[in-house]
Design a protein around this motif. Structure first.
Motif, PDB file in Angstrom:
ATOM      1  N   CYS A 231       0.835  -1.204   0.000  1.00  0.00           N
ATOM      2  CA  CYS A 231       0.000   0.000   0.000  1.00  0.00           C
ATOM      3  C   CYS A 231       0.871   1.256   0.000  1.00  0.00           C
ATOM      4  CB  CYS A 231      -0.927  -0.016   1.209  1.00  0.00           C
ATOM      5  SG  CYS A 231      -2.047   1.392   1.309  1.00  0.00           S
ATOM      6  N   MET A 235       1.043   4.089  -2.898  1.00  0.00           N
ATOM      7  CA  MET A 235       0.755   5.498  -2.632  1.00  0.00           C
ATOM      8  C   MET A 235       1.782   6.391  -3.310  1.00  0.00           C
ATOM      9  SD  MET A 235      -0.478   5.665   1.352  1.00  0.00           S
ATOM     10  CE  MET A 235      -0.661   7.438   1.276  1.00  0.00           C
ATOM     11  N   ALA A 359      -4.480   2.524  -1.399  1.00  0.00           N
ATOM     12  CA  ALA A 359      -3.610   3.700  -1.530  1.00  0.00           C
ATOM     13  C   ALA A 359      -4.258   4.779  -2.363  1.00  0.00           C
ATOM     14  CB  ALA A 359      -2.278   3.288  -2.158  1.00  0.00           C
ATOM     15  N   SER A 363      -3.844   8.611  -1.590  1.00  0.00           N
ATOM     16  CA  SER A 363      -2.741   9.107  -2.394  1.00  0.00           C
ATOM     17  C   SER A 363      -3.094  10.323  -3.253  1.00  0.00           C
ATOM     18  CB  SER A 363      -2.187   7.973  -3.266  1.00  0.00           C
ATOM     19  OG  SER A 363      -1.158   8.435  -4.100  1.00  0.00           O
TER      20      SER A 363
END
Length: 401
Positions: A231, A235, A359, A363
């Protein structure tokens, strides 16, 4: 040249007919991958959204992806990978056709969530298909072939999308719809009567995997930690699809056509080099070693964006980022499939897909917020730092696994 051709043939040897057909379906579907890389520019330029609004809508994209990845894993174990893939492809078509009519912040956020909820049920089902049709010793090759098809489509899609965007952003959505329906037709025709050729057995053996009881993917502590670092990696890496196009447009003053070609160059590099690279490293180095190096050089690629040295430098940074991707992503899928049993493949692949999808909730917003308030230079430093943390995390947890 002759040796390179022979190496390509050797790299692809041993893959089943079904593995190739799955790659063809993925190629057709991803050739329509025009919406994702241009979505942030579409909202900023055509709809006049602020950067935080762009980030929130892209966060809805990620939330839908998380829900779709979990749902896809559950549905795959319950109804089978064929049904999930076929329905997912068919249901995305009308949504792509309707998207240009939703132009307010709230309505577009809802539609993007619905789109990715349905579209991303396809991912764990497709991963299970690859695992079911591939021989255990060719599993990484089969995933790399599938990724090659994804990236060949991604090299075509953004370039075509950049061309269509010069006329109207609406045409990008229509192109995605056409690709989805074409992929659905080909998939149904080829796989409606196909049966898996092999039963995938675990490649990473442990005392627990040799027991008769199937593990719960969501209670498997090492796998949970592994997915946390997946993850964090995503991101950082998937700034490629959210803030990086905005950076090219606003900071580098590039046109949509130039941006499409540069993003497509990433897919082209992966098509040309991934199978050769995976074939070269998979039997010489451990998955842990490969992933450490891959995440490390991906961080270097983002640091390069803070050096202003012209468009050739941007292409070099994209090439290095692509190498990092090639050395990381195929092995995350292999590790996930290898840790599962036959009855839990959907759950394991769904959990791993969920890690990458999660993510995308945070993100885009964090990326656009950082760019808006602290500038792109700070954003690329933070992105490189996340890559370093991921690198150290993979080094630690994969040694335990």
């Amino acid at each position: 040249m002759k040796k390179i051709i022979q190496l390509y043939i050797k790299s692809y040897s041993g893959l089943s007919r079904e593995a190739w057909l799955l790659a063809v379906v993925m190629l057709i579907n991803r050739t329509g991958s025009m919406v994702i890389p241009f979505l942030s520019m579409y909202m900023s330029s055509a709809l006049g959204f602020t950067k935080p609004q762009v980030g929130i809508v892209l966060g809805c994209f990620g939330l839908g992806s998380v829900c779709g990845s979990w749902l896809g894993g559950w549905l795959t174990d319950k109804f089978g990978n064929f049904m999930v893939q076929a329905v997912s492809l068919l249901l995305t078509v009308p949504i792509f056709l309707l998207l240009p009519h939703f132009t307010t912040f709230e309505s577009l956020a809802g539609m993007i969530f619905l789109l990715t909820l349905i579209a991303d049920t396809f991912r764990p089902a497709n991963s299970v298909s690859v695992a079911r049709y591939a021989k255990p010793e060719n599993l990484t090759k089969a995933y790399s072939l599938n990724r090659m098809a994804v990236n060949l489509g991604f090299s075509i899609g953004p370039a075509l999308g950049g061309f269509l965007a010069t006329f109207s952003y609406d045409w990008i959505f229509y192109g995605n719809a056409l690709a989805a329906v074409s992929a659905a037709v080909v998939f149904i025709l080829f796989f409606r009567a196909s049966k898996p050729r092999t039963v995938t057995r675990p490649l990473i053996k442990s005392d627990k995997q040799l027991t008769a009881t199937d593990r719960n993917a969501y209670l498997d502590t090492p796998f949970i930690i592994f997915n946390i670092f997946c993850c964090l990696f995503s991101m950082a890496f998937f700034q490629l699809l959210s803030t990086l196009p905005l950076f090219y447009k606003e900071a580098m003053l590039m046109s949509e056509g130039q941006i499409g070609l540069l993003l497509g160059f990433s897919g082209f590099c992966i098509v040309v080099f991934e199978m050769l690279l995976v074939h070269a490293v998979e039997h010489r180095f451990t998955a842990r070693q490969v992933m450490i190096f891959g995440t490390g050089i991906a961080g270097v690629a983002y640091l390069m964006l803070n050096v202003s040295a012209g468009i050739a430098w941007l292409y070099l940074a994209m090439f290095i980022l692509s190498i990092g991707e090639m050395l990381t992503l195929p092995f995350t899928a292999t590790i996930s499939a290898s840790r599962a049993t036959l009855n839990t493949q959907g759950a394991y692949m769904g959990f791993n897909s969920l890690a990458f999808a999660a993510a995308n909730i945070f993100s885009p917003y964090l990326g656009t917020y950082t760019a808006e308030h602290f500038g792109y230079q700070t954003l690329w430093y933070v992105t490189a730092l996340l890559m370093l943390i991921s690198c150290l995390g993979f080094a630690w947890i994969l040694k335990k696994m």
